[in-house]
Write a protein that holds these residues in place. Structure first.
Motif, PDB file in Angstrom:
ATOM      1  N   ALA A   1       0.723  -1.413  -0.129  1.00  0.00           N
ATOM      2  CA  ALA A   1       0.050  -0.002   0.081  1.00  0.00           C
ATOM      3  C   ALA A   1       0.702   1.224   0.078  1.00  0.00           C
TER       4      ALA A   1
ATOM      5  N   GLN B   1       2.511   6.635  -6.804  1.00  0.00           N
ATOM      6  CA  GLN B   1       1.582   7.742  -7.194  1.00  0.00           C
ATOM      7  C   GLN B   1       2.593   9.153  -6.896  1.00  0.00           C
TER       8      GLN B   1
ATOM      9  N   PHE C   1      -2.826  12.301  -8.603  1.00  0.00           N
ATOM     10  CA  PHE C   1      -3.555  11.500  -7.543  1.00  0.00           C
ATOM     11  C   PHE C   1      -3.807  12.438  -6.346  1.00  0.00           C
ATOM     12  N   TYR C   2      -2.894  13.412  -6.107  1.00  0.00           N
ATOM     13  CA  TYR C   2      -3.008  13.930  -4.790  1.00  0.00           C
ATOM     14  C   TYR C   2      -3.142  15.482  -4.971  1.00  0.00           C
ATOM     15  N   ASP C   3      -3.584  15.785  -5.967  1.00  0.00           N
ATOM     16  CA  ASP C   3      -3.754  17.339  -6.397  1.00  0.00           C
ATOM     17  C   ASP C   3      -5.104  17.786  -6.093  1.00  0.00           C
ATOM     18  N   ALA C   4      -5.167  18.505  -5.108  1.00  0.00           N
ATOM     19  CA  ALA C   4      -6.476  18.642  -4.365  1.00  0.00           C
ATOM     20  C   ALA C   4      -7.179  19.626  -5.450  1.00  0.00           C
TER      21      ALA C   4
ATOM     22  N   GLY D   1      -8.093  15.431  -6.349  1.00  0.00           N
ATOM     23  CA  GLY D   1      -7.409  14.445  -5.794  1.00  0.00           C
ATOM     24  C   GLY D   1      -7.629  14.531  -4.169  1.00  0.00           C
ATOM     25  N   ASP D   2      -7.433  13.544  -3.585  1.00  0.00           N
ATOM     26  CA  ASP D   2      -7.893  13.360  -2.065  1.00  0.00           C
ATOM     27  C   ASP D   2      -6.562  13.214  -1.211  1.00  0.00           C
TER      28      ASP D   2
ATOM     29  N   LEU E   1      -6.385  10.334   1.029  1.00  0.00           N
ATOM     30  CA  LEU E   1      -5.927   9.047   0.534  1.00  0.00           C
ATOM     31  C   LEU E   1      -4.342   8.421   0.891  1.00  0.00           C
TER      32      LEU E   1
ATOM     33  N   LEU F   1      -3.243   5.298   2.879  1.00  0.00           N
ATOM     34  CA  LEU F   1      -2.114   4.468   2.315  1.00  0.00           C
ATOM     35  C   LEU F   1      -1.156   4.096   3.138  1.00  0.00           C
TER      36      LEU F   1
ATOM     37  N   TYR G   1      -1.846   2.668   6.758  1.00  0.00           N
ATOM     38  CA  TYR G   1      -2.208   1.335   6.465  1.00  0.00           C
ATOM     39  C   TYR G   1      -1.086   0.582   6.729  1.00  0.00           C
TER      40      TYR G   1
END
Lengths: 775, 381
Positions: free
Chosen positions: A419, A426, A437-440, A444-445, A448, A452, A455
């Motif tokens: 994970a 990403q 992926f992480y661009d608000a 993107g969130d 998340l 990951l 986790y």
């Protein structure tokens, strides 16, 4: 003939590899530069500097007065600039200290310490700015760039023919200040010195192996053998060396952080440097120190303990190791150019995918990707080895507890690290090829990433502590001269920790606004972790209760572990409680907690393991007197280092902040006056703790040189590793003559002393005595 | 390498080939070389590209050098492995797996981790697929007209546009993916056939027939895998041309990238549609289905031929990276198959070491299985 050919060929390849490793980081160490125009020169007009342009600053004093305001006139003469041109020139002024400000429209401000001309101001050759001197003693440096312009921009010829030049002015403080050290230089120097010491040590060890053949012809195959080895014991040693090296590097960074925090408002490290140092301190300690140390002992001991000739996949094992030093190089590339990762070891999105995060972050991510690959390969290897290569007669419930702990730790790591790997890939792609992926801004969130990461991240902290549990179980049982109390409950407790570790990670995200239901669930599951851990501590105490304890150095460390780890566990029980967590979040209480479990737990566990297994690994005994001295100094200074942090955290001192302020009044963000004293105390303890570990290094070196020869079983242990000679042969057990388990752990389980204990165990676990009766 | 006691005649060199007739460890240069290659590759790729822009094309040769170092390490690995004839195939001694080949267990364990990799990618997909409003729904609701008052200024809405909207729009668009599915499934069959022929007991089959069957089946697997990646590139980047056949009109099938479905598509709109005139016509025809639109724009709204622009970077990132990760697995499979086909061609597989085809087969079936899940989620649904 053939041999010489092979030698010269490996020599060439080694040279190429070393050259590649040295050159690659240099290719673009400054991808964007660490500062603006002051270093690169005027970036708007031409590339050539010219001596015909003479920049001047008028109005600067030799020695400034505190906080005084000086009006400066910056100007230039010479160059192609002639009156009547459309444009005459421009300038850029940077001051290392104090503040520059603007008085008219011809000048604009980029930063508090950086000004330049405006569109309005490019038809003149002299400008006026104001500099406010600093309020304290500083050595000030000013860099002025001036640009002499021939004014042909309007004719479409752009900046051709324009020339620029720069001057540097130094202004002294009222009281002379010594040049302050650049922390990057300090760190780089210390890393280089450590590296050189490592090389000297390696050379010396080679010299010791055979003083008569101290030449390249015999050195080259010797070192090549280490670089290419697939023997689990040699790889274990390599892991061990790498782990110790990076434990030192991480420690050096910790000391620099402590120097910074020793007094309030200190400026040894800037905010920017501090961010990189604590990021790399965390990353180094977890991934480059703790994990290799675990793998070092696991590589050494697991095949020996289960009676396997080697690990299941020896070449894959070598691959796991060699990914790590290269990854370390990538992780550190940024910091050498001042642009190391500044995201914290958690690398929270969206900061990690923002352009404000240093460019070195990309390399940090790339290095971590390699570490993930390494851990995955390690996981495959150990899970397979432990599952299928146990000696005949050794069932699951006859495995030594250290092997069990490695099995549980690798299972946790193995199922969680993909994970993290996916998250890292990403992020790497976000930063490199521009995915989102992480661009608000694109929907993107960022949370998340937290999911990951944690986790993986929470099982990861158990991955580093559970092997220490295994070590302590071995050490306490051997030292108490009896079997460990409640072997089965120990196994089930570890397995329980392994299972629960996957469903607790929400407690890292209580403040992220997750749903109260989920918070409640992770609160309960997190508190549940205390149950198996408590069982283990109880069992360790009970093991000593009916045993007769021998106080060896490894025993002392194990006892120290029991105290510090229990304290760390108790402070850990504050965090699952949501209300407490919201209060303690991001404070030094958290720092105190995880250092109590990671240093007082993992590191103490591995110190214990070093004293316990060093004779097995090298065939030489360690000096017990130096060992006890090491324990006493390190244990006391360690507690001096981390215990006061609880108090600081409760006072509200925030972690990840580069400085703090004290106040006698109630004020936001300031601490009571005693905080300064405690911080100084912590810093002094930190130095003592750091240097006390040199006793261990000295002890190891002394032992290798002139230590007593170690017998096969110096401590009276009974697991398989003690049945081989010290150091063990290669392969560790001959393939056609594997040991057979007759009466090792199993026999001792059968001899559990009291009926109550057996009854208690019957409650704990299923009884499959039928299987065991066969052995 | 003779200084060490276990570098006897059994361990001729760390460059290979190895003597596999015993279980002791061999030295190998491969791990350290490959690690350095991977490090250089990751470093230089990030030097060439940054935030989606090529910032330093002078580092491209270094990327290639990195890849070549990895390949060099791999070649050493293979060279050492090529001599493996299965006489010493380590078998498990531990109770639950007794007499199973150790490396087979290792492959299953490895697939466990692979499963977690794709689980994480699917978690990402589900988070975005179900957490972000679908572009079609946003378009039909008309809220984009209200929210970005001036659509002509190019303000984009954040919404999720699954690639299946484009891919599943016609039989031709889906053809590469569909052919790929069959290619992978057939390749799972051919790899098993290769294993079957390699495993036939000695004497039951002519050795030359065995050699041919094994390398042809492995070669077919290789070809099918290459077809898979080629069609994937066609679908992503190239597109293809449909001539006039009977009732079919002559036309070009555009690739996803030509359609504008890229990771940088922050102002995407389809070639036809997503304008308010079309929406108004639909609403006039089926007012009961477009209540949301009608209430959003009000009764007096006059369509101005405004177009909805969408920021679909998250959708396309999810699509390309998930299917790309699967593609990377196929690519690794191709690399492995290249070596295995070569080894089979030299007659390297015998019943004794046929099981190593099975190890690869396990991986290959896994890759196939993942595709069977990826295909409906990313291409059909």
């Amino acid at each position: 003939m053939m041999k010489n050919f092979i030698h010269s060929r490996s020599l060439v390849v080694m040279t190429i590899l070393i050259a590649a490793m040295v050159c690659t980081p240099l290719v673009s160490s400054f991808p964007t530069g660490i500062s603006g125009v002051k270093d690169s020169g005027c970036n708007c007009h031409g590339a050539t500097t010219s001596d015909s342009v003479t920049p001047m600053i008028v109005g600067l004093p030799e020695v400034y007065n505190y906080s005084e305001v000086y009006e400066l006139t910056v100007s230039f003469t010479g160059g192609p600039s002639t009156p009547g041109n459309i444009n005459l020139g421009g300038f850029h002024l940077w001051a290392s200290e104090g503040e520059l400000s603007v008085v008219d429209a011809t000048v604009q401000q980029y930063n508090p310490n950086e000004v330049g001309h405006t569109e309005v101001g490019n038809d003149q050759t002299s400008w006026t700015v104001v500099w406010t001197a600093p309020a304290t003693d500083r050595n000030v440096e000013m860099i002025l760039h001036t640009n002499s312009v021939n004014g042909n921009a309007g004719d479409g010829a752009g900046s051709s023919g324009d020339e620029w030049n720069k001057i540097t002015k130094k202004i002294n403080a009222p009281i002379l200040v010594l040049e302050s050290a650049n922390p990057y230089v300090v760190l780089s120097t210390l890393i280089i010195i450590s590296g050189i010491l490592l090389i000297i040590t390696i050379t010396y060890i080679f010299y010791r192996t055979n003083p008569d053949s101290f030449n390249w012809e015999s050195f080259e195959p010797w070192i090549a053998d280490w670089l290419t080895t697939t023997d689990h014991k040699k790889i274990g040693t390599l892991y061990f060396l790498a782990g110790m090296f990076f434990l030192g590097i991480g420690g050096i960074m910790a000391l620099m952080i402590r120097i910074q925090l020793s007094v309030p408002g200190n400026d040894f490290l800037t905010q920017d440097q501090y961010n990189q140092f604590f990021t790399l301190h965390g990353t180094t300690m977890i991934f480059l120190a703790a994990m290799p140390l675990i793998n070092g002992f696991a590589n050494w001991m697991v095949p020996l303990q289960i009676g396997a000739p080697d690990l299941a996949l020896p070449r894959i094992n070598a691959m796991s190791f060699w990914l790590q030093p290269v990854a370390a190089l990538l992780i550190f590339t940024g910091v050498f150019s001042g642009t190391g990762a500044d995201t914290g070891w958690t690398g929270y999105a969206p900061y990690i995918v923002s352009e404000t995060a240093h460019v070195g972050t990309t390399m940090w991510v790339a290095g971590q990707i390699m570490l993930v690959a390494s851990s995955t390969l390690t996981g495959v290897n150990f899970l397979t080895t432990i599952a299928v290569m146990r000696a005949p007669g050794m069932g699951w419930m006859q495995m030594p507890l250290f092997t069990w702990s490695i099995l549980v730790a690798n299972l946790m790591l193995f199922l969680s690290i993909p994970a993290f790997g996916v998250g890292l890939v990403q992020v790497y792609l976000d930063r490199v090829i521009g995915t989102a992926f992480y661009d608000a801004a694109s929907g993107g969130d960022p949370l998340l990433w937290s999911h990951l990461f944690w986790y993986f991240g929470h099982p990861e902290v158990y991955v580093v502590i559970v092997p220490a549990f295994g070590v302590i179980s071995e050490v306490i049982a051997t030292s108490a001269r009896r079997t460990v109390f409640g072997y089965r409950s120990m196994v089930y407790a570890m397995a329980g920790i392994g299972v629960v570790s996957f469903i607790v990670y929400g407690h890292h995200m209580f403040t992220s606004g997750m749903s109260p239901t989920l918070r409640f669930v992770t609160m309960l599951t997190t508190m549940l972790v205390a149950v198996p851990t408590g069982i283990k501590i109880f069992n360790w105490l009970k093991t000593m209760h009916k045993g007769s304890l021998i106080y060896r150095t490894h025993t002392l460390w194990a006892l120290g572990f029991l105290i510090t780890f229990t304290l760390g566990g108790i402070s850990g029980m504050f965090f699952p409680s949501m209300a407490m967590d919201l209060h303690f979040h991001e404070s030094y209480f958290v720092v105190a907690h995880f250092h109590y479990v990671l240093v007082g737990g993992t590191v103490f566990g591995f110190f214990s393991a070093i004293y316990y297994w060093f004779p097995k690994m090298t065939g030489r005994m360690l000096d017990e007197r130096l060992g006890v001295l090491h324990f006493l100094t390190a244990f006391i200074s360690y507690n001096g280092l981390f215990w006061p942090m609880h108090r600081l955290g409760i006072w509200g001192m925030a972690r990840r902040h580069h400085t703090y302020f004290i106040s006698t009044e109630e004020a936001m963000g300031s601490l009571p006056a005693e905080a300064a004293g405690w911080n100084m105390f912590i810093s002094i303890s930190a130095f003592l703790f750091f240097f006390s570990n040199f006793i261990l290094i000295a002890n190891m070196i002394k032992s290798v040189i002139r230590g007593q020869k170690a017998p096969a079983d110096p401590w009276g242990g009974w697991s398989f590793e003690w049945m081989t000679s010290s150091p063990p042969p290669t392969p560790s057990f001959p393939l056609d003559d594997l040991p057979t388990l007759r009466d090792a752990n199993e026999g001792h389980i059968a001899n559990e002393p009291s009926a109550i204990v057996r009854w208690f165990q019957g409650l704990m676990v299923l009884d499959d005595n039928e299987e065991e009766a066969g052995h | 390498m003779s200084s060490d006691h276990h570098d006897g005649e059994h361990h001729p060199s760390a460059w290979g080939p190895h003597d596999w007739s015993h279980g002791a460890p061999h030295n190998s240069w491969s791990p350290i070389i490959m690690s350095i290659g991977i490090g250089i590759f990751l470093y230089t790729v990030a030097s060439v590209y940054s935030w989606g822009n090529m910032v330093d094309s002078s580092s491209i040769p270094l990327v290639l050098i990195g890849l070549m170092i990895i390949l060099f390490g791999l070649l050493i690995w293979w060279r050492q492995d090529a001599s493996f004839d299965g006489i010493y195939e380590p078998k498990a001694s531990g109770t639950p797996f007794q007499n199973i080949e150790i490396r087979k267990v290792a492959m299953w364990v490895f697939l466990m981790s692979e499963m977690m990799v794709f689980t994480s990618l699917f978690s990402t997909y589900m988070r975005y697929r179900f957490g972000i409003d679908s572009c079609q729904e946003v378009y039909e609701s008309g809220s984009w007209i209200v929210n970005s008052q001036n659509v002509d200024t190019g303000e984009a809405v954040n919404c999720f546009l699954p690639a299946s909207e484009l891919i599943a729009s016609s039989w031709f668009h889906i053809a590469p993916g569909a052919i790929n599915t069959f290619a992978l499934i057939i390749s799972s069959f051919t790899i098993v056939q290769a294993l079957r022929w390699a495993k036939k007991p000695i004497g039951s089959v002519d050795e030359e027939v065995r050699r041919k069957r094994v390398y042809r089946y492995l070669g077919s697997t290789w070809v099918l895998a290459v077809i898979f990646l080629t069609l994937k590139m066609v679908e992503w980047f190239v597109g293809f041309y449909i001539p006039e056949i009977g009732p079919i009109h002559e036309h070009d099938i555009m690739s996803l990238v030509d359609e504008g479905y890229t990771i940088h598509a922050d102002h995407y709109h389809p070639h036809h549609g997503w304008d308010d005139i079309h929406l108004a016509e639909l609403a006039a025809l089926h007012p009961e289905d477009y209540e949301a639109y009608l209430s959003a724009v009000g009764p007096n709204y006059e369509p101005t031929n405004a177009v909805m622009l969408a920021d679909i970077r998250v959708s396309s990132s999810t699509f390309f990276v998930t299917t790309g990760t699967h593609g990377a697995h196929v690519f690794i499979g191709i690399i492995g198959l290249t070596y295995m086909t070569w080894k089979a061609w030299t007659g390297g597989y015998t019943p004794q070491n046929a099981v190593s085809i099975e190890y690869f087969g396990l991986y290959w079936h896994f890759v196939d299985l993942i595709w069977v899940i990826v295909f409906p989620f990313f291409y059909l649904y």
